[in-house]
Design an enzyme around this catalytic site. Sequence first.
Site, mmCIF file in Angstrom:
data_model
loop_
_atom_site.group_PDB
_atom_site.id
_atom_site.type_symbol
_atom_site.label_atom_id
_atom_site.label_comp_id
_atom_site.label_asym_id
_atom_site.label_seq_id
_atom_site.Cartn_x
_atom_site.Cartn_y
_atom_site.Cartn_z
ATOM 1 N N ASP A 141 0.855 -1.186 0.000
ATOM 2 C CA ASP A 141 0.000 0.000 0.000
ATOM 3 C C ASP A 141 0.894 1.240 0.000
ATOM 4 O O ASP A 141 1.729 1.407 0.876
ATOM 5 C CB ASP A 141 -0.887 -0.014 1.248
ATOM 6 C CG ASP A 141 -2.019 1.001 1.171
ATOM 7 O OD1 ASP A 141 -1.768 2.124 0.688
ATOM 8 O OD2 ASP A 141 -3.134 0.670 1.586
ATOM 9 N N LYS A 145 -0.712 10.051 0.308
ATOM 10 C CA LYS A 145 -0.774 11.371 0.931
ATOM 11 C C LYS A 145 0.350 11.530 1.954
ATOM 12 O O LYS A 145 0.632 10.619 2.727
ATOM 13 C CB LYS A 145 -2.128 11.571 1.602
ATOM 14 C CG LYS A 145 -3.299 11.586 0.612
ATOM 15 C CD LYS A 145 -4.623 11.784 1.321
ATOM 16 C CE LYS A 145 -5.777 11.817 0.317
ATOM 17 N NZ LYS A 145 -7.092 11.972 0.985
ATOM 18 N N ASP A 177 4.880 0.410 -7.858
ATOM 19 C CA ASP A 177 4.579 1.138 -9.088
ATOM 20 C C ASP A 177 4.240 2.595 -8.767
ATOM 21 O O ASP A 177 3.544 3.258 -9.532
ATOM 22 C CB ASP A 177 3.462 0.464 -9.885
ATOM 23 C CG ASP A 177 2.209 0.189 -9.067
ATOM 24 O OD1 ASP A 177 2.199 0.532 -7.865
ATOM 25 O OD2 ASP A 177 1.253 -0.380 -9.620
ATOM 26 N N ARG A 215 -1.828 -10.208 -11.529
ATOM 27 C CA ARG A 215 -2.969 -9.466 -12.050
ATOM 28 C C ARG A 215 -2.936 -8.014 -11.573
ATOM 29 O O ARG A 215 -3.286 -7.100 -12.323
ATOM 30 C CB ARG A 215 -4.275 -10.132 -11.617
ATOM 31 C CG ARG A 215 -4.589 -11.415 -12.356
ATOM 32 C CD ARG A 215 -5.898 -12.002 -11.876
ATOM 33 N NE ARG A 215 -5.845 -12.359 -10.459
ATOM 34 C CZ ARG A 215 -6.898 -12.710 -9.725
ATOM 35 N NH1 ARG A 215 -8.109 -12.703 -10.276
ATOM 36 N NH2 ARG A 215 -6.765 -13.046 -8.463
ATOM 37 N N GLU A 217 -0.296 -6.193 -10.951
ATOM 38 C CA GLU A 217 0.717 -5.489 -11.735
ATOM 39 C C GLU A 217 0.191 -5.132 -13.119
ATOM 40 O O GLU A 217 0.470 -4.042 -13.643
ATOM 41 C CB GLU A 217 1.965 -6.364 -11.845
ATOM 42 C CG GLU A 217 3.138 -5.709 -12.536
ATOM 43 C CD GLU A 217 4.382 -6.566 -12.543
ATOM 44 O OE1 GLU A 217 5.271 -6.299 -13.364
ATOM 45 O OE2 GLU A 217 4.460 -7.506 -11.726
#
Length: 234
Positions: A141, A145, A177, A215, A217
Amino acid sequence: MASDLDKASDKAHGPLRSFGRIKARPIKPRQAALVDTLLPRIAVPDPANGPIDLAALMPGASEAWLEIGFGGGEHMAAQAARRPDVLVIGCEPFLNGVASALRHVEEQQLENVRIHADDARAVVDALPDASLDRVLILFPDPWQKARHNKRRLVQDETIAAFARVLKPGGRLRFVTDWADYADWALERLDRSEAFGRLDADQDWHVAPADHVVTRYEEKKLGDTAPIFLEYERR
């Protein structure tokens, strides 16, 4: 202001939760059945009960790997299938992901996978010193922010914990990513005296030879192509 769920999780797992939702859509009946039948058989012993004995989880294993946040379990299952001699421990708090991973384990008849359906930090804390050969962190995750950056899994404290449980020469792989998270992880890993970056001159968008595309990615939800950071325990 923190939600009641966040407050409850903070009590259970430490100061801050590093993951988001616990469950989304209803779990399919077949997978729900596996949660009731297969998961108890391959579950990692509750870390709250004391140190985890890796030899007892898979006697004779040549190595022990830990994948943190395995998502739907495709990567974990593929790695376990390639290396049936390796004990592969997967941690994932998202119940739909756990249910999906159990399906992969059953379909591929994997005997070397063990699952902790909760926060990986509890497992790391319960592992003996120098007990792991690899730690894999794929697409955690990002907590994009700035005020949420403190919830990111990769912190100086967790890096120190990974250094403790990895054997000398053991590998730590971090994949994201999100460019900002890559910079964040790079900064903290580079300043740790316990780790040295491998292939630092290589394009960090080039996947390691043993990487398995998942999946998640393929959805390309981040703001950059996947970035791969590989470190060795000094």
